[in-house]
Design a protein around this motif. Structure first.
Motif: not given
Ligand code: PEP
Ligand code: MG
Length: 589
Positions: A359-367
């Protein structure tokens, strides 16, 4: 009287409008006439066909994007959807109980979910979340069949529901809603935060509410005491009329504070900022004279759409908000997806424990397809306004470093296109998981500022789901473990010379103000509706006393001891304002 937890203060009287929560919108529940029974049966087949088509599409998409085994989840859900015994029970409920299809689907699927939840076998227990997923999908299909994004809510209605996910709440005609009553959720659920930011009274965790309350019932919602009265007698109604008048005048009593600064008794002026969830909230922040926006949650723009908002759509509202608040500070948080914040058009792999999934930034970094357009919109706004960028759910240093790298890439792209931005835009980290709190000092070397998100921090420190009513008693923002962690974050930020704000809901409770100041926090960001009460509390605090209060609290052994301590220190007049003192000899809630 039904008991729950008051999650948004205030009282309201009105007519119940019972809905069931689908994925994208809520559907009304009501009684039907005998002549409607056959029509309801036919609607069921239509909704099942629509839901099945969606599942097939999801199964194919997920197989392609994530993998065959994850895609099988949707295969299993298709089997649930077509289960004959489920179908028979749904149709029987319509016929025998004379309720509409939405009510019957909601009830029957709920019973199935509960029986699986109680199973001894782990595999069967897991099926409960699949059944719940199918239930929401069928309800959403029914809403779409009806050809509208959400139910027509009568003006002044009190919405009663099993639960209200953020995306469903966002689609309701919120200006028609006088109060909310839900079976699930607690004070820190996103829909509770939304209710508070709207100033709408709400009670959550009311077991069986949507079965015990019928559309058309007269109800009173007491968001202070956390109780709901169904078809109350006139003496109760009169008592609540009086309380409503008192609460109105106490707000009025505080109006004179709007233009005063948030200064402590010993003369320290502290920034008091606003948390906003959508563009229109900036108006409230402005009216309450906030020193800026300490947390702009951007999820709303995503939840009200059926596809990702474009860079231009995001830019338009963010630029208008920044224009309104200029030259005050404004902190935009990157969209925080995952956990309980799920978008119907962005399926994430099913997880047994969504709060611990990506979730959060970790998810965004993969998307990057989600991250980059939002960063572009933020950076374009930074060209003319003093904005900062906040990273959600930071866990460690890599999250900050990788995010910075992407910011630099986006800046290079904008430069190449000749689009202006602030090259030194501050980038901050949310401190809302224990690892980030423990590493605050190290993180602060790579982040330009820190912001304490106690809503998530409390759930992770105390292992108590913020969304779940059954763990509500364990979710204790005043727990000494939480206070010690906050203190260490304050020390970490101070020794690294970085600014630290607190934007979790804890900061919006005037009961906590002196304690938070005593722990060393100097910048508070709270919902606009809570600003005056918090300002009032700041203006009654002497920092030396606050430090002593914090020292004593840090040595206590439990949240209830800390609560007793802060209650003891609170002036009596404040206790009355908050409606927690017994009146006229008192009642039991
Ligand atoms: C928090 O976790 O405290 C926070 C401010 O973020 P949200 O409530 O949006 O998760
Ligand atoms: Mg959070």
């Amino acid at each position: 009287m039904l008991k729950g937890t008051g999650v948004s203060a205030g009282v309201a009287q009105g007519t119940a409008f019972v809905v069931a929560c689908g994925y994208r919108s809520a559907v009304p529940q009501r009684n039907i006439r005998a002549s409607e029974v056959n029509g309801e049966r036919a609607r069921f087949d239509g909704a099942v066909a629509r839901a099945d088509a969606e599942l097939v599409k999801l199964q194919n998409d997920v197989r392609e994007r994530i993998g065959a085994s994850q895609a099988e989840i949707f295969g299993a859900q298709r089997l649930v959807l077509k289960d004959r015994s489920l179908r028979d029970r749904v149709l029987r409920a319509i016929e025998e109980k004379r309720v509409n299809l939405e009510a019957s689907v909601s009830e029957v699927f709920d019973q199935y979910t509960r029986s699986f939840e109680g199973a001894a076998d782990g595999y069967l227990r897991e099926r409960a979340s699949d059944i719940n997923d199918v239930r929401r999908r069928v309800l959403s299909a029914l809403a779409e069949q009806a050809g509208r994004a959400g139910p027509k809510i009568p003006d002044g209605a009190i919405v009663v529901s099993d639960e209200l996910s953020p995306s469903v709440t966002a689609r309701l005609e919120l200006d028609h809603v006088r109060a909310f009553v839900t079976e699930r959720g607690n004070k820190f659920s996103h829909s509770s935060i939304l209710a508070r930011s709207l100033g709408t009274p709400a009670v959550a965790g009311v077991a069986g509410a949507s079965a015990k309350i019928k559309t058309g019932d007269r109800i009173i919602v007491d968001g202070v005491a956390g109780v709901v009265f169904v078809n109350p007698d006139s003496s109760i109604e009169r008592e609540y009329d009086r309380l409503a008048a008192d609460l109105r005048s106490s707000k009025e009593e505080l109006q004179h504070l709007v233009d005063l600064s948030s200064v402590t008794l010993d003369g320290t002026t502290l920034p008091l900022l606003a948390n906003v969830n959508k563009f229109s909230d900036t108006e409230a922040a402005f009216l309450y004279n906030a020193d800026g926006i300490g947390l702009y949650r951007t999820e709303f723009t995503f939840t009200i759409r059926s596809a990702f908002p474009t860079e231009e759509e995001q830019y338009e509202f963010l630029e208008r908000a920044a224009e309104r608040m200029h030259p005050r500070k404004l902190v935009f948080r990157l969209v925080d997806l995952g956990g309980d914040k799920i978008l119907p058009y962005f399926p994430l792999p099913p997880s047994r424990n969504p709060s611990l999934a990506e979730r959060g930034i970790r998810l965004l970094l993969r998307h990057l397809e989600v991250l980059k357009p939002q960063l572009r919109a933020f950076l374009r706004v930074s060209a003319r306004h003093p904005i900062s960028i906040l990273l959600p759910v930071v866990v460690g240093l890599e999250d900050v470093r990788q995010a910075r790298q992407i910011v630099r890439q986006v800046q290079d792209e904008l430069s190449a296109e000749g689009k202006p931005f602030n090259p030194a835009v501050p980038i901050g980290a949310m401190i809302e998981v224990p690892s980030a709190a423990l590493m605050a000092r190290t993180l602060a070397k790579d982040a330009d500022f820190l912001s304490l998100g106690t809503n998530d921090l409390v759930q992770y420190v105390l292992a108590a789901d913020r969304e779940d009513e059954s763990t509500a008693p364990y979710y204790q923002p005043l727990h000494p473990a939480v206070l010690r962690l906050i203190q260490s974050v304050v020390e970490g930020a101070r020794s690294a010379g970085r600014e630290l704000a607190i934007c979790g809901e804890m900061a919006g409770d005037p009961l906590h103000t002196a304690l938070l100041l005593g722990l060393g926090l100097r910048e508070l960001s709270v919902a606009p509706g809570q600003m005056l009460e918090v300002k009032n509390a700041i203006r009654r605090t002497r920092l030396e006393d606050a430090r002593q209060l914090a020292r004593t609290a840090l040595d206590l052994g439990s949240a209830s001891e800390v609560e007793a301590l802060v209650n003891e220190q609170r002036p009596k007049t404040d206790r009355r304002r908050r409606g927690s003192e017994p009146r006229n000899g008192g009642s039991d809630e």
